[in-house]
Design an enzyme around this catalytic site. Sequence first.
Site, PDB file in Angstrom:
ATOM      1  N   ASP A   1       0.669  16.797  -1.477  1.00 14.37           N
ATOM      2  CA  ASP A   1       0.256  15.971  -2.616  1.00 14.37           C
ATOM      3  C   ASP A   1       1.269  16.136  -3.752  1.00 14.37           C
ATOM      4  O   ASP A   1       1.740  17.237  -4.033  1.00 14.37           O
ATOM      5  CB  ASP A   1      -1.152  16.401  -3.078  1.00 14.37           C
ATOM      6  CG  ASP A   1      -1.801  15.350  -3.960  1.00 14.37           C
ATOM      7  OD1 ASP A   1      -2.782  14.725  -3.517  1.00 14.37           O
ATOM      8  OD2 ASP A   1      -1.320  15.132  -5.104  1.00 14.37           O
TER       9      ASP A   1
ATOM     10  N   ASN B   1     -12.224  11.626  -0.781  1.00 11.00           N
ATOM     11  CA  ASN B   1     -12.776  10.869  -1.907  1.00 11.00           C
ATOM     12  C   ASN B   1     -12.916   9.413  -1.481  1.00 11.00           C
ATOM     13  O   ASN B   1     -11.981   8.832  -0.915  1.00 11.00           O
ATOM     14  CB  ASN B   1     -11.847  10.988  -3.116  1.00 11.00           C
ATOM     15  CG  ASN B   1     -11.750  12.399  -3.643  1.00 11.00           C
ATOM     16  OD1 ASN B   1     -12.713  13.154  -3.613  1.00 11.00           O
ATOM     17  ND2 ASN B   1     -10.568  12.777  -4.128  1.00 11.00           N
TER      18      ASN B   1
ATOM     19  N   HIS C   1      -7.346   8.949   3.361  1.00 14.14           N
ATOM     20  CA  HIS C   1      -6.591  10.210   3.380  1.00 14.14           C
ATOM     21  C   HIS C   1      -7.577  11.348   3.262  1.00 14.14           C
ATOM     22  O   HIS C   1      -8.562  11.268   2.531  1.00 14.14           O
ATOM     23  CB  HIS C   1      -5.553  10.280   2.262  1.00 14.14           C
ATOM     24  CG  HIS C   1      -6.073   9.932   0.900  1.00 14.14           C
ATOM     25  ND1 HIS C   1      -6.336   8.636   0.531  1.00 14.14           N
ATOM     26  CD2 HIS C   1      -6.413  10.703  -0.160  1.00 14.14           C
ATOM     27  CE1 HIS C   1      -6.787   8.616  -0.708  1.00 14.14           C
ATOM     28  NE2 HIS C   1      -6.863   9.867  -1.154  1.00 14.14           N
TER      29      HIS C   1
ATOM     30  N   CYS D   1       0.854  -1.193   0.000  1.00  8.86           N
ATOM     31  CA  CYS D   1       0.000   0.000   0.000  1.00  8.86           C
ATOM     32  C   CYS D   1       0.893   1.248   0.000  1.00  8.86           C
ATOM     33  O   CYS D   1       1.752   1.416   0.880  1.00  8.86           O
ATOM     34  CB  CYS D   1      -0.907  -0.015   1.230  1.00  8.86           C
ATOM     35  SG  CYS D   1      -1.777   1.548   1.479  1.00  8.86           S
TER      36      CYS D   1
HETATM   37  P1  5GP Z   1      -7.421  10.246  -4.211  1.00  8.56           P
HETATM   38  O1  5GP Z   1      -7.430  10.316  -5.716  1.00  8.56           O
HETATM   39  O2  5GP Z   1      -7.361   8.803  -3.740  1.00  8.56           O
HETATM   40  O3  5GP Z   1      -8.491  11.029  -3.555  1.00  8.56           O
HETATM   41  O4  5GP Z   1      -6.084  10.962  -3.745  1.00  8.56           O
HETATM   42  C1  5GP Z   1      -4.836  10.386  -3.865  1.00  8.56           C
HETATM   43  C2  5GP Z   1      -3.856  11.512  -3.978  1.00  8.56           C
HETATM   44  O5  5GP Z   1      -2.559  10.989  -3.764  1.00  8.56           O
HETATM   45  C3  5GP Z   1      -3.810  12.189  -5.361  1.00  8.56           C
HETATM   46  O6  5GP Z   1      -4.163  13.561  -5.216  1.00  8.56           O
HETATM   47  C4  5GP Z   1      -2.381  11.983  -5.824  1.00  8.56           C
HETATM   48  O7  5GP Z   1      -1.859  13.101  -6.509  1.00  8.56           O
HETATM   49  C5  5GP Z   1      -1.639  11.697  -4.533  1.00  8.56           C
HETATM   50  N1  5GP Z   1      -0.479  10.839  -4.682  1.00  8.56           N
HETATM   51  C6  5GP Z   1      -0.424   9.687  -5.396  1.00  8.56           C
HETATM   52  N2  5GP Z   1       0.798   9.142  -5.278  1.00  8.56           N
HETATM   53  C7  5GP Z   1       1.512   9.971  -4.467  1.00  8.56           C
HETATM   54  C8  5GP Z   1       2.861   9.919  -3.997  1.00  8.56           C
HETATM   55  O8  5GP Z   1       3.638   9.008  -4.267  1.00  8.56           O
HETATM   56  N3  5GP Z   1       3.260  10.933  -3.190  1.00  8.56           N
HETATM   57  C9  5GP Z   1       2.428  11.968  -2.865  1.00  8.56           C
HETATM   58  N4  5GP Z   1       2.923  12.919  -2.090  1.00  8.56           N
HETATM   59  N5  5GP Z   1       1.158  12.040  -3.303  1.00  8.56           N
HETATM   60  C10 5GP Z   1       0.708  11.046  -4.092  1.00  8.56           C
HETATM   61 ZN    ZN Z   2      -2.236   1.408   3.651  1.00 12.16          ZN
END
Ligand code: 5GP
Ligand code: ZN
Length: 116
Positions: free
Chosen positions: A30, A89, A102, A4
Amino acid sequence: MNDCLFCRIATGAISTKLIWSNEEFVAFRDIDPRAPVHVLVVPRRHLDSLAALAEEDPAYAGRFVRAAVAVAGREGLLDPERGFRFVANTGPEGGQSVAHLHAHILGGRALAWPPG
Ligand code: 5GP
Ligand code: ZN
């Protein structure tokens, strides 16, 4: 091995600069910011989503919210002239792409409504 992504960030297995952390939660920027402030607040424990958080001790859920608001404050977003958005989300139609709970804290500009 836990594959994960956010578990790996929380444990330090993937090196990511944390802007805040305590025993239970971590916060980092992010990788693809959608606003001048775009921080993710993540529990160290693996929980799949906000739906899983709702099954936990309400005090733990409260501490998660408190941590996210504290991070917003550290970013200056609790100023009366500012403000921010707290987004979790959840699930495919909710736009969740990482299956580890998150909160997005977004701010630093006027945010449009409704989201896409
Ligand atoms: P979701 O789309 O699940 O609501 O948000 C996941 C967030 O994680 C996205 O905004 C994406 O840009 C961010 N994200 C994905 N991979 C990484 C990473 O390796 N490092 C960081 N800092 N953010 C990440
Ligand atoms: Zn996890």
